[in-house]
Design a protein around this motif. Structure first.
Motif, PDB file in Angstrom:
ATOM      1  N   THR A  26       0.813  -1.219   0.000  1.00 55.86           N
ATOM      2  CA  THR A  26       0.000   0.000   0.000  1.00 55.86           C
ATOM      3  C   THR A  26       0.847   1.270   0.000  1.00 55.86           C
ATOM      4  OG1 THR A  26      -0.264  -0.154   2.412  1.00 55.86           O
ATOM      5  CG2 THR A  26      -2.053  -1.045   1.034  1.00 55.86           C
ATOM      6  N   ARG A  27       2.141   1.120  -0.126  1.00 57.37           N
ATOM      7  CA  ARG A  27       2.984   2.309  -0.323  1.00 57.37           C
ATOM      8  C   ARG A  27       2.727   2.911  -1.701  1.00 57.37           C
ATOM      9  NH1 ARG A  27       8.585  -0.182   2.021  1.00 57.37           N
ATOM     10  NH2 ARG A  27       8.044  -0.031   4.227  1.00 57.37           N
ATOM     11  N   GLU A  28       2.360   2.044  -2.651  1.00 59.34           N
ATOM     12  CA  GLU A  28       2.145   2.499  -4.026  1.00 59.34           C
ATOM     13  C   GLU A  28       0.734   2.237  -4.539  1.00 59.34           C
ATOM     14  OE1 GLU A  28       5.103   0.961  -6.673  1.00 59.34           O
ATOM     15  OE2 GLU A  28       6.733   1.388  -5.283  1.00 59.34           O
ATOM     16  N   ILE A  29      -0.008   1.395  -3.847  1.00 55.20           N
ATOM     17  CA  ILE A  29      -1.339   0.992  -4.298  1.00 55.20           C
ATOM     18  C   ILE A  29      -2.350   1.365  -3.221  1.00 55.20           C
ATOM     19  CG2 ILE A  29      -2.772  -0.991  -4.944  1.00 55.20           C
ATOM     20  CD1 ILE A  29      -0.164  -2.356  -5.877  1.00 55.20           C
ATOM     21  N   PRO A  30      -3.460   2.034  -3.577  1.00 58.20           N
ATOM     22  CA  PRO A  30      -4.478   2.389  -2.568  1.00 58.20           C
ATOM     23  C   PRO A  30      -5.010   1.143  -1.857  1.00 58.20           C
ATOM     24  CG  PRO A  30      -4.928   3.487  -4.662  1.00 58.20           C
ATOM     25  CD  PRO A  30      -3.825   2.502  -4.918  1.00 58.20           C
ATOM     26  N   SER A  31      -5.376   1.314  -0.593  1.00 52.44           N
ATOM     27  CA  SER A  31      -5.775   0.181   0.243  1.00 52.44           C
ATOM     28  C   SER A  31      -6.969  -0.591  -0.318  1.00 52.44           C
ATOM     29  CB  SER A  31      -6.068   0.640   1.672  1.00 52.44           C
ATOM     30  OG  SER A  31      -7.122   1.578   1.702  1.00 52.44           O
ATOM     31  N   ASN A  32      -7.956   0.098  -0.894  1.00 51.10           N
ATOM     32  CA  ASN A  32      -9.106  -0.618  -1.451  1.00 51.10           C
ATOM     33  C   ASN A  32      -8.706  -1.477  -2.644  1.00 51.10           C
ATOM     34  OD1 ASN A  32     -10.817   0.517   0.452  1.00 51.10           O
ATOM     35  ND2 ASN A  32     -11.354   2.231  -0.856  1.00 51.10           N
ATOM     36  N   VAL A  33      -7.809  -0.971  -3.465  1.00 48.71           N
ATOM     37  CA  VAL A  33      -7.311  -1.745  -4.620  1.00 48.71           C
ATOM     38  C   VAL A  33      -6.469  -2.915  -4.108  1.00 48.71           C
ATOM     39  CG1 VAL A  33      -5.894  -1.670  -6.711  1.00 48.71           C
ATOM     40  CG2 VAL A  33      -7.370   0.275  -6.129  1.00 48.71           C
ATOM     41  N   TYR A  84      -6.930  -2.942   5.915  1.00 51.19           N
ATOM     42  CA  TYR A  84      -6.002  -2.522   4.863  1.00 51.19           C
ATOM     43  C   TYR A  84      -5.778  -1.016   4.915  1.00 51.19           C
ATOM     44  CZ  TYR A  84      -5.516  -6.971   2.392  1.00 51.19           C
ATOM     45  OH  TYR A  84      -5.200  -8.259   2.046  1.00 51.19           O
ATOM     46  N   ARG A  85      -6.843  -0.264   5.176  1.00 55.82           N
ATOM     47  CA  ARG A  85      -6.707   1.197   5.274  1.00 55.82           C
ATOM     48  C   ARG A  85      -5.820   1.553   6.465  1.00 55.82           C
ATOM     49  NH1 ARG A  85      -6.365   5.855   2.658  1.00 55.82           N
ATOM     50  NH2 ARG A  85      -7.407   7.537   3.751  1.00 55.82           N
ATOM     51  N   GLU A  88      -2.334   0.866   5.566  1.00 57.08           N
ATOM     52  CA  GLU A  88      -1.834   1.873   4.619  1.00 57.08           C
ATOM     53  C   GLU A  88      -1.377   3.131   5.374  1.00 57.08           C
ATOM     54  OE1 GLU A  88      -3.376   3.965   0.513  1.00 57.08           O
ATOM     55  OE2 GLU A  88      -4.850   3.623   2.092  1.00 57.08           O
TER      56      GLU A  88
END
Length: 138
Positions: A26-33, A84-85, A88
């Motif tokens: 999640t450093r590069e990808i949004p948490s929902n994705v 996940y959020r 992140e």
């Protein structure tokens, strides 16, 4: 040691890798994705296990117990997206212990709603779990 204990240990080992992997991802990808990607992999694996074991979904999706699984899925969805959020946004070393309170919550729900036996040892275990989670997360 019962067969379920081995499965529980395998689950513990596998799940121990999830938080750090999600945190890095999640450093590069949004948490929902990130949740979608990792759970898509989960669905593929479960589908493969169902096929391998020749298990059919059809007779079970409308079974009496299915409503509980639909509700569990809704709770799992909220829980995973929130987890996940949190991963992140925050450090694994704090998010994971707070998330681990589900163990205490699940135990208490088991005692209260499922009439599982309550013993002094179990009460002490739940209290020590809360204390351990508090000490790890502060």
């Amino acid at each position: 040691m019962g067969n379920y204990v081995l499965w529980a240990l395998l689950a513990c080992i596998a799940y121990s890798f999830v938080p750090p992997l999600v945190r890095v991802g999640t450093r590069e990808i949004p948490s929902n994705v990130a949740a979608f990607i990792s759970n898509f992999v989960l669905i593929v694996i479960i589908f493969a296990v169902l096929v391998y074991n020749s298990e059919s979904l059809a007779p079970h999706v409308t079974a009496n117990g299915a409503i509980y699984l639909y509700l569990a899925g809704a709770c799992l969805g909220v829980g995973i997206l929130s987890y996940y959020r949190a991963l992140e946004l925050g450090p694994v070393s704090i998010v994971v212990p707070i998330f681990a309170m589900f163990i205490v919550g699940g135990s208490v729900i088991g005692f209260v709603l499922l009439d599982e036996p309550v013993t002094a040892r179990k009460i002490v275990g739940v209290v020590l779990g809360v204390v351990a989670i508090y000490l790890i997360s502060v």
